[in-house]
Design a protein around this motif. Structure first.
Motif, mmCIF file in Angstrom:
data_model
loop_
_atom_site.group_PDB
_atom_site.id
_atom_site.type_symbol
_atom_site.label_atom_id
_atom_site.label_comp_id
_atom_site.label_asym_id
_atom_site.label_seq_id
_atom_site.Cartn_x
_atom_site.Cartn_y
_atom_site.Cartn_z
ATOM 1 N N GLY A 214 32.235 6.957 26.497
ATOM 2 C CA GLY A 214 32.032 5.925 25.484
ATOM 3 C C GLY A 214 31.802 6.603 24.152
ATOM 4 N N GLY A 215 31.667 5.806 23.113
ATOM 5 C CA GLY A 215 31.456 6.389 21.800
ATOM 6 C C GLY A 215 30.900 5.416 20.783
ATOM 7 N N TRP A 216 30.808 4.135 21.160
ATOM 8 C CA TRP A 216 30.145 3.182 20.274
ATOM 9 C C TRP A 216 28.709 3.634 20.064
ATOM 10 N N SER A 217 28.169 3.327 18.905
ATOM 11 C CA SER A 217 26.773 3.675 18.649
ATOM 12 C C SER A 217 25.849 2.915 19.594
ATOM 13 N N ILE A 218 24.636 3.427 19.767
ATOM 14 C CA ILE A 218 23.591 2.591 20.368
ATOM 15 C C ILE A 218 23.297 1.501 19.348
ATOM 16 N N ASP A 219 23.650 0.293 19.678
ATOM 17 C CA ASP A 219 23.731 -0.828 18.732
ATOM 18 C C ASP A 219 22.820 -1.938 19.242
ATOM 19 N N LEU A 220 21.620 -2.017 18.687
ATOM 20 C CA LEU A 220 20.629 -3.007 19.115
ATOM 21 C C LEU A 220 20.375 -4.011 18.002
#
Length: 748
Positions: free
Chosen positions: A320-326
């Protein structure tokens, strides 16, 4: 009412991208698969019913060479050809046709599975069957198989089977996660409804429904971005329900989201603050796009430290490579930014142990319900990454069915076979070399008509003022003596250039300083400035050259890309406002951006020859960029042909040739309307070629292909041929100058 039973090798419940890729993967390996979905169209949150664009490891161009391959990659590339405008209904068709192309898949749409028969104690559960109701058809369908795969998103099948799961946020102490709360709670990410608008070409009035919310009385106009021309996923921040139960309160959440959508449209149309007289609503979603609910517990729980540390799991099956997106629990009503992001320095790896249940022996899962902490889930949840995990889970399920084994047995006794099967099918694993004893190609002598031996980008078309630090990345194999930059100088000056390594082979940011030099640059236009920067790394790898900013200098950009070369700028303006996306601008992949420079590298020349594009790279074991481009590239075709040949000392039996062409995994493709890519077929893909075999000393054509637009090609002969050579002759590409082949495999 009709009662039916469907018996198969594998039952996949959930027809989102994870379930689709799982079903296709297993079917291609010869397994009979039942794919069951509770909606009339496939695609889950990406379908025309919800219309979330498919995000993945590229992170909208933040990560380099990160687009998924395998089945998800096929879907991206095919949609790009068929549907460059991002029509959601055409995306539905791309998915449906991909599933229907597999004869081993039994597709059951509109079938809601809500009964599970399972047995065993709490620690050793086994699913015997699941049962669903096909809406509109009055068919009650029981599905039996030795292996089940839950890709429902919400995790209903595993829940009914007694699989261990989590909901909400873990305490910081459990995994030592910096972004976890001090105390565990049941808060999740909320759900979203989307809407589309269009210009009707004439005045259109809007009378809001009675339940439309007056958003002027909320923080929304102050804290979020509202534009009359935006629609679709630009409004991803219309999110709510994180403090509720996103499943059991789904109807309440939908109503609240709908009231805000109509309130926003009333605000746009009737507040007098927007140029929207001729705008009208074209579509409003009715199914909330859920982000989070149950997360199953596997033999390993992926966590924040694994993501940021890019842990190279020995059992990795994808990336994966999406940011940790909270997102804030209050969603659209929150005072803070709509999302906060933490980036690794590149892509991260996903372990197989996170894809099967710790206590239900025949249950695999894929999608947003995999075994991950809430913080790690902030990145694994995006759909292209879910699809990668789906292909891996489906491949593992096929091996389970073939061997009569449980998913955990595959990890314990057949892990290498799982990984090599994935690579053989062109799935997305970074940094794992192919090792296939059945492949005859590595045992042959390999040659080519030509190869790119110089790294040189020389034809300038655009000026780039050096107002900020710039970067260039290119392969060093086996060494370099230095480089030249094409520059123009408004005054006599000095230019500083630094040579850095990238740390990890999968990363594309400067990490370790190798050397630095300064060159005097006289005033003048279009001059080559030379920089003495010798480097012979212990292993072939990428160099990251930093050109320090200088207000008197202009670099020059080329019109065409050069495979293996990337250009960067440091500290460029962010592509999203902080009210919506809170990124740490100091993180390397954010600080060094390539978004404005894609396919437009700076003009430069590297001193010395390179082996990075030699024909041996096509049997080198890596199927995507990793410390270099890992492909054979010819010299420019210029209207002619190029060939690559394999020759064996003794004749071999040839039945199948597998070719993997370069589809430029640095290109950020999208399924819907985030952006439009200017070409329909990836230019680097070979469009026309022929395959020849040598028998009795003569080359004979066994296949001719035209109109190719796909990365993975299989050439199957009608019967085996005894030959001592195989040659692939490239006639045309889809626009690129050179023939570029990532891999060739030959099977008896």
């Amino acid at each position: 009412m009709r009662n039916e039973t469907v018996v198969s090798d594998i039952t996949v419940v959930g027809g989102g991208l994870a379930g689709i890729c799982a079903a296709i993967a297993a079917a291609r390996l010869g397994r009979k698969v039942a794919l069951v979905h509770n909606r009339p169209v496939l695609g889950g949150n990406s379908s025309s019913e919800v219309r979330v664009w498919v995000c993945g490891a590229t992170a909208h161009g933040t990560n380099r060479y990160a687009r998924e391959t395998g089945i998800m990659g096929e879907l991206f590339v095919e949609n790009q050809y068929r549907n460059p405008e991002g029509n959601p209904y055409l995306w539905d068709l791309v998915l449906l046709e991909a599933v229907r192309a597999e004869a081993n898949i039994t597709l059951l749409l509109n079938t809601d599975v809500h009964e599970v028969e399972a047995e065993g104690d709490e620690e050793r559960r086994t699913i015997k069957s699941v049962t669903g109701w096909m809406m509109g058809s009055e068919r009650r369908i029981r599905l039996e198989s030795p292996i089940f795969l839950d890709s429902t998103g919400d995790g209903l099948i595993g829940f009914l089977a007694g699989a261990r799961y989590r909901i909400g946020r873990e305490a910081r102490s459990e995994f030592n996660e910096a972004w976890a709360p001090e105390i565990a709670d049941d808060i999740t990410l909320g759900s979203t409804l989307l809407f589309y608008t269009k210009d009707a070409g004439r005045p259109v009035r809007f009378v809001p429904p009675s339940f439309a919310k007056d958003i002027a009385q909320t923080p929304i106009p102050i804290r979020r971005v509202i534009k009359s021309g935006d629609s679709g996923c630009h409004y991803w921040w219309i999110e709510w329900g994180g403090e509720l139960d996103t499943v059991h309160d789904n109807e309440r959440i939908r109503d609240e989201l709908g009231s805000v959508i109509y309130g926003i449209w009333d605000y746009i149309k009737n507040s007098g603050q927007f140029d929207a007289e001729t705008m009208t609503l074209e579509w409003v979603g009715s199914i909330p796009g859920k982000r989070e609910y149950r997360r199953f517990v596997g033999d390993y729980v992926l966590n924040q430290n694994d993501i940021i540390g890019q842990e190279p799991f020995h059992d990795r099956i994808g990336f994966g490579g999406w940011s940790i997106d909270l997102h804030p629990p209050q969603g659209m009503y929150a005072e803070e930014s709509g999302s906060k992001h933490m980036h690794a320095d590149g892509v991260y790896h996903i372990p197989y142990r996170s894809l099967y249940s710790v206590n239900v022996g025949n249950l695999l899962f894929a999608g947003r319900n995999v075994s991950a902490s809430h913080v790690a889930f902030g990145t694994t949840r995006v759909m292209a990454t879910c699809a990668v995990m789906g292909e891996a889970a489906g491949t593992a399920a096929a091996l389970c069915a073939e061997k009569g084994a449980a998913p955990r047995d595959i990890y314990a006794a057949h892990l290498a076979e799982l990984q090599q099967t994935l690579l053989r099918q062109d799935a997305a694993i970074v940094g794992l070399a192919c090792d296939d004893p059945d492949d005859l190609a590595p045992g042959a002598a390999i040659s080519a008509s030509s190869r790119r031996s110089r790294i040189a980008v020389e034809e300038a078309v655009t000026v780039y003022p050096l107002e900020r630090d710039a970067g260039l990345l290119f392969p060093v194999n086996p060494s370099m003596r230095g480089l030249e930059l094409l520059v123009s100088a408004d005054a006599e000056t000095e230019l500083t250039v630094e040579l850095w390594d990238t740390g990890r082979a999968e990363n594309y940011v400067p990490v370790g300083l190798i050397g630095s030099t300064v060159a005097a640059v006289p005033q003048g236009e279009l001059q080559w400035a030379a920089f003495d920067l010798p480097w012979t790394p212990s292993l072939p790898q990428n160099a990251f050259v930093v050109v320090r900013r200088n207000a008197a200098i202009r670099l020059h950009q080329a019109a065409e890309p050069f495979t293996g070369v990337l250009a960067f700028e440091h500290g460029a303006a962010p592509h999203a406002v902080a009210a919506l996306e809170d990124h740490d601008e100091t993180q390397p992949v954010v600080a060094w951006s390539m978004k404005k420079l894609v396919r437009r590298p700076f003009c430069f020349r590297v001193f010395g020859e390179t082996a990075a594009y030699s024909p041996a790279q096509a049997v080198g074991g890596f199927k995507r960029p990793y410390g270099g481009p890992n492909l054979w590239a010819s010299e420019p075709l210029d209207g002619g042909e190029a060939w690559l040949a394999l020759e064996w000392e003794r004749a071999v039996s040839v039945r199948e040739i597998r070719l993997t062409w370069n589809d430029d995994v640095n290109e950020d493709l999208i399924n819907l309307h985030h952006h439009r890519t200017p070409f329909e077929a990836i230019p680097e893909l070979v469009e026309a070629y022929r395959v020849e075999v040598r028998t009795g000393g003569e080359w004979k054509v066994v296949a001719e292909v035209t109109g190719n637009r796909r990365r993975a090609n299989r050439v199957e002969l009608t019967s085996p041929l005894t030959a001592d050579g195989v040659r692939v002759v490239v006639e045309r590409t889809n626009g690129a100058a050179c023939a570029e082949l990532v891999e060739i495999r030959v099977y008896a």
